[in-house]
Scaffold this active site. Structure first.
Site, mmCIF file in Angstrom:
data_model
loop_
_atom_site.group_PDB
_atom_site.id
_atom_site.type_symbol
_atom_site.label_atom_id
_atom_site.label_comp_id
_atom_site.label_asym_id
_atom_site.label_seq_id
_atom_site.Cartn_x
_atom_site.Cartn_y
_atom_site.Cartn_z
ATOM 1 N N ASN A 34 0.876 -1.336 -0.234
ATOM 2 C CA ASN A 34 -0.428 0.073 -0.484
ATOM 3 C C ASN A 34 1.227 1.270 0.390
ATOM 4 O O ASN A 34 1.681 1.478 1.013
ATOM 5 C CB ASN A 34 -1.404 -0.366 1.537
ATOM 6 C CG ASN A 34 -1.724 1.189 1.640
ATOM 7 O OD1 ASN A 34 -2.171 2.005 0.627
ATOM 8 N ND2 ASN A 34 -2.326 1.341 2.468
ATOM 9 N N HIS A 91 -9.716 0.901 4.907
ATOM 10 C CA HIS A 91 -8.454 1.756 5.909
ATOM 11 C C HIS A 91 -8.972 2.266 6.476
ATOM 12 O O HIS A 91 -9.487 3.418 6.436
ATOM 13 C CB HIS A 91 -6.758 2.025 4.676
ATOM 14 C CG HIS A 91 -5.863 1.902 5.062
ATOM 15 N ND1 HIS A 91 -5.826 2.904 5.984
ATOM 16 C CD2 HIS A 91 -4.845 0.630 4.992
ATOM 17 C CE1 HIS A 91 -4.000 2.238 7.110
ATOM 18 N NE2 HIS A 91 -3.581 1.082 5.511
ATOM 19 N N GLU A 148 -5.735 -5.060 9.891
ATOM 20 C CA GLU A 148 -4.779 -3.871 11.098
ATOM 21 C C GLU A 148 -5.177 -3.125 12.083
ATOM 22 O O GLU A 148 -5.358 -2.197 12.695
ATOM 23 C CB GLU A 148 -4.241 -3.367 9.531
ATOM 24 C CG GLU A 148 -4.643 -3.578 8.379
ATOM 25 C CD GLU A 148 -3.784 -2.624 7.301
ATOM 26 O OE1 GLU A 148 -2.436 -3.016 6.340
ATOM 27 O OE2 GLU A 148 -3.789 -1.287 6.681
ATOM 28 N N GLY A 183 3.214 -1.191 3.886
ATOM 29 C CA GLY A 183 2.910 -0.284 3.973
ATOM 30 C C GLY A 183 4.602 0.259 3.626
ATOM 31 O O GLY A 183 4.637 0.348 2.669
HETATM 32 P P1 13P Z 1 3.104 -0.225 7.413
HETATM 33 O O1 13P Z 1 3.046 -1.412 7.167
HETATM 34 O O2 13P Z 1 3.787 1.579 7.225
HETATM 35 O O3 13P Z 1 2.974 0.070 8.941
HETATM 36 O O4 13P Z 1 1.313 0.871 7.214
HETATM 37 C C1 13P Z 1 0.496 -0.707 7.185
HETATM 38 C C2 13P Z 1 -0.714 -0.329 6.316
HETATM 39 O O5 13P Z 1 -1.376 0.618 6.961
HETATM 40 C C3 13P Z 1 -0.931 -0.642 5.003
HETATM 41 O O6 13P Z 1 -2.336 -0.373 4.089
#
Ligand code: 13P
Length: 256
Positions: free
Chosen positions: A8, A93, A165, A235
């Protein structure tokens, strides 16, 4: 079931930078049999990248879209416009929920609109730090899961992905902590149990469940071996080409 590795990109990369990244990624990565590789660039980059991507190797995802097909909705992009351009779309999200005020009702409409346009929704659910501290995790997970899936017909469950998440583990939020495999396993089991109770055991088993939250090449292997986890939503680490490629290799090794 394949292992899903989804990058993402959030609000990062110009169209030119996204195109260069994709070019390098396609050159660097092999063709994986059991790993579904997906990247989610900004909406503006999706159309040009759809002409560039090798769909046998990897797929594109949108980060969000609107549930109405057309009309007076200034600033929005519809799933109907994304049809044929992307194969997946992240929906609900936590950044959409907490920064842009999306609720389960809107998320449910988006999930349904994605399916209507042959786009697989990646429905994100997860509790905040304070919800966890107050013992509300199970309620939040159940509400977001059942709420988000409320407009999905049984026949369409082949085309739905869930991403757990925990908001407190996302690295872009302040004071992100790493989720432990045990913490993830507990919630993933709850997700499957809720799916089984609501839709039946057979259906619950075929829905991929991904984990996201500060995933990197060092912890990807541990997260991918958590019982019930079928992939990762990444992310920050997905913005670094070599790191993303390393995670793909970890996913391949875990499959072997
Ligand atoms: P990070 O991997 O930067 O913690 O982000 C996770 C995320 O929100 C993916 O959608």
């Amino acid at each position: 079931m394949k292992t899903y590795i989804v990058g993402n990109w959030k609000l990062n990369f110009t169209v030119g930078e996204a195109s260069i990244y994709l070019h390098k990624l396609l050159k660097k990565m092999p063709n994986y049999r059991d790993v579904e590789v997906v990247v989610a660039p900004s909406t503006i980059a999706l159309q040009p990248l759809s002409l560039q991507v090798d769909r046998h190797k990897m797929k594109l995802s949108a980060q969000d879209a609107f549930y109405r097909d057309y009309g007076a909705f200034t600033g929005e992009t519809s799933f109907s416009q994304l049809r044929g351009i992307v194969d997946f779309c992240i929906v609900g999200h936590s950044e959409r929920r907490y920064i842009f005020g999306e609720n389960d009702k809107m998320v449910a409409k988006k999930v349904a609109a994605a399916i209507r346009h042959k786009i697989t929704p990646i429905l994100c659910i997860g509790e905040t730090e304070s919800e966890r501290a107050f013992g509300e995790t199970a309620d939040v997970i159940r509400d977001q899961l059942i709420g988000g899936l409320s407009e999905v017909a049984d026949d369409d469950f082949d085309n739905v992905i869930i991403a757990y998440e925990p908001v407190w583990a996302i690295s872009s939020t302040k004071a992100a902590k790493l989720a432990t495999p045990d913490e993830i396993a507990e919630v993933v089991e709850l997700i499957r149990q809720t799916l089984a109770d609501t839709y039946g055991a057979e259906l619950a088993e075929k829905v991929p469940v991904l984990f996201g939250g500060s995933v990197n090449k060092a912890n990807a292997g541990a997260y991918l071996t958590v019982p019930g986890v079928n992939g990762l939503l990444i992310g920050g680490a997905s913005l670094i080409l070599d790191e993303f490629v390393d995670i793909l290799e970890v996913a391949k090794r875990v499959r072997q």
